[in-house]
Design an enzyme around this catalytic site. Structure first.
Site, PDB file in Angstrom:
ATOM      1  N   HIS A  26      16.230 -21.453   6.092  1.00  0.00           N
ATOM      2  CA  HIS A  26      17.203 -21.165   5.028  1.00  0.00           C
ATOM      3  C   HIS A  26      18.417 -20.402   5.562  1.00  0.00           C
ATOM      4  O   HIS A  26      19.135 -19.769   4.805  1.00  0.00           O
ATOM      5  CB  HIS A  26      16.543 -20.342   3.924  1.00  0.00           C
ATOM      6  CG  HIS A  26      15.269 -20.911   3.418  1.00  0.00           C
ATOM      7  ND1 HIS A  26      15.203 -22.156   2.843  1.00  0.00           N
ATOM      8  CD2 HIS A  26      14.001 -20.427   3.422  1.00  0.00           C
ATOM      9  CE1 HIS A  26      13.938 -22.409   2.503  1.00  0.00           C
ATOM     10  NE2 HIS A  26      13.194 -21.379   2.843  1.00  0.00           N
TER      11      HIS A  26
ATOM     12  N   HIS B   5      12.764 -26.143  -0.465  1.00  0.00           N
ATOM     13  CA  HIS B   5      11.763 -26.612   0.502  1.00  0.00           C
ATOM     14  C   HIS B   5      11.505 -28.098   0.336  1.00  0.00           C
ATOM     15  O   HIS B   5      10.501 -28.626   0.808  1.00  0.00           O
ATOM     16  CB  HIS B   5      10.437 -25.882   0.323  1.00  0.00           C
ATOM     17  CG  HIS B   5      10.560 -24.412   0.363  1.00  0.00           C
ATOM     18  ND1 HIS B   5      10.676 -23.655  -0.777  1.00  0.00           N
ATOM     19  CD2 HIS B   5      10.607 -23.549   1.404  1.00  0.00           C
ATOM     20  CE1 HIS B   5      10.785 -22.371  -0.434  1.00  0.00           C
ATOM     21  NE2 HIS B   5      10.744 -22.292   0.880  1.00  0.00           N
TER      22      HIS B   5
END
Lengths: 330, 330
Positions: free
Chosen positions: B56, B218
């Site tokens: 991320h 995700h």
């Protein structure tokens, strides 16, 4: 084509609208596609103008602000802006001390900025020009006589921007710019092609198991294609051609730049590779940038830029800068 | 899989090596994958720890530094870090005034941070926790009881980081954190799936003519799939669910975040769309961020975060911050 856009022909103007909405400290002209500072620099200081085709964001519009550019002229995607717009930007930001044009070495840009400089000088504005041609990948290319201008442009815009802010005169700023172009080199590679919105499909076909070494920032051909390789081997193919071309033992400013579609986790991994190789070759990295600074739409890949540094360049590098794309010290 | 990596199992450590090489102001532990400030904050101030799976970036490691985090604990890609590492980070940065844990609402993260907090309190360290659950897309998800934690995490880390720097006590920092989570919402979408290096292929299949609305970070399923649409329609599908969930007429901080594979020219275009819609709905955007701040590897797409602001939050927002991913005022 998967993109966050409306009609392909509106991409540039609609993106500029977003820039205007996000950055009240900039003034964005949706007619001429010129971005300037909302508050101009002081009278008597050299102004800095750059520009070129769009698709390389944050370059150039994202580098307008204190300590860097006074104006950026955005052409359509991968298309040089017209001379009249460059001239208008030049006239708009001149503060009586002359204007430096920063031009990446592509035939269209060079011609259009040359013509703009002539037009501006007819209006009594002194214009100096620096052409950036730092890409060691190829000698001539599809759009270039001589080397292409790529990543070094980012570092140059920062450094001459700081010099202009100090109140140095045009001759001195031009000298500095030429010293920087003489001492910086870049080399890039692509994992995938970017897609020009108006074209609607990738600029070139690169098979799933291939990459291209020595790519430019418009999808123009590089040195060669070869099978996908580990990051370590890719790093070697970026570092070696630069070191072969530039004697750079000693201090340096290094940029590991993403092409737009490669995430930061990969760019840092690549920086780990190239920085270790450069240090092993005697380069002392004293400042660095890792991230997307001069991109090629959604191309996956990266480029490496190395600039020999000295005390003067480091002082200019560390000077405050406040732009959407680069900000420190203020 | 086209990535700038070596062996998939080495991606995290090799990327951390790059972070260490690029940022001497950070201290990177290649064994525990904990990033801390090289120079700790003053004794007597609350410390802020966050972390979670990698992939991320710049979140969380890129937000370590003055005015933001004291430590980030990086798990493997999309995998929560273990409690002992979170506890070690907590202990390392505690300056005697307690530690705030910032946890995105995923089952693994919540459990592991809870256990770490218990371990730390057994060592006499006071730990407060805030769980971010700002994603309006889904109520429960593949990895979550309740809403997922996404973009608001970035704004929260900035704001509570500033509060801690001011010397506020742990109870006050925790209160602030809860006020922020109560007043912020996010919504995201994807054009393409990201590819987890160890998996070697995209997490999900999204046909060339489809996009997914309400995606998490995700690759977990969103609300629905639908045919590719213009940016304007996409913006509407991000803005409306947020406004339906949060009464936000008045001042707000807004982030238009890229998922990692979408270039800045598209993100600004999207910001132009969402900012116009928000303003039309009575939201007064007083601060904004446009760029890649909380990504999902090389996923193309974007997310929108809206946080109701007041004078206190704006003062904290404007406070100096110096991290690789966010920097101003110093």
């Amino acid at each position: 084509m998967k993109k966050l856009i409306n009609a392909p022909e509106d991409v540039l103007v609609e993106s500029l609208k977003g820039v205007a909405a996000a950055h009240p400290e900039l003034s964005v002209d949706l007619e001429t596609h010129v971005i300037t500072r909302a508050v101009p620099k002081d009278e008597g200081k050299v102004a800095i103008v750059s520009g070129g085709g769009s698709g390389h964001e944050p370059l150039h519009g994202g580098f307008v602000g204190h300590g860097m550019l006074d104006a950026a002229v955005a052409g359509e995607v991968f298309t040089s802006p017209t001379p009249d717009r460059v001239q208008a930007a030049t006239q708009a930001v001149d503060r009586g001390a002359g204007v430096l044009h920063i031009v990446k070495n592509y035939t269209g840009d060079v011609l259009n900025f040359e013509m703009a400089a002539e037009l501006a000088s007819m209006e009594g504005i002194e214009v100096g020009t620096v052409v950036v041609a730092d890409d060691v990948a190829v000698q001539d290319s599809l759009y270039t006589a001589g080397r292409r201008g790529v990543g070094l442009t980012v570092l140059l815009e920062k450094l001459v921007g700081a010099a202009a802010e100090e109140g140095r005169d045009l001759a001195s700023v031009v000298d500095l710019a030429h010293r920087i172009t003489a001492n910086g080199r870049s080399m890039g590679m692509a994992l995938t092609s970017g897609t020009v919105p108006a074209a609607g499909k990738p600029t070139f076909d690169l098979p799933d198991d291939q990459m291209e070494i020595g790519i430019g920032i418009h999808g123009e051909p590089g040195r060669h294609r070869e099978p996908l390789a580990p990051a370590h081997d890719i790093a070697r193919q970026l570092v070696d051609p630069i070191l072969a071309d530039l004697d750079v033992t000693g201090p340096a400013i290094v940029m590991l730049n993403g092409m737009g579609g490669s995430p930061l986790i990969e760019l840092y991994l690549m920086y780990g590779e190239v920085s270790a190789m450069l240090e092993a070759a005697g380069v002392q990295i004293v400042r660095n940038l890792v991230g997307n600074y001069i991109t090629s739409l959604d191309m996956a890949g990266c480029s490496l830029t190395v600039l020999k540094a000295d005390d003067e360049l480091l002082r200019l590098w560390d000077a405050p800068v406040s732009t959407p794309g680069l900000r420190w010290g203020m």
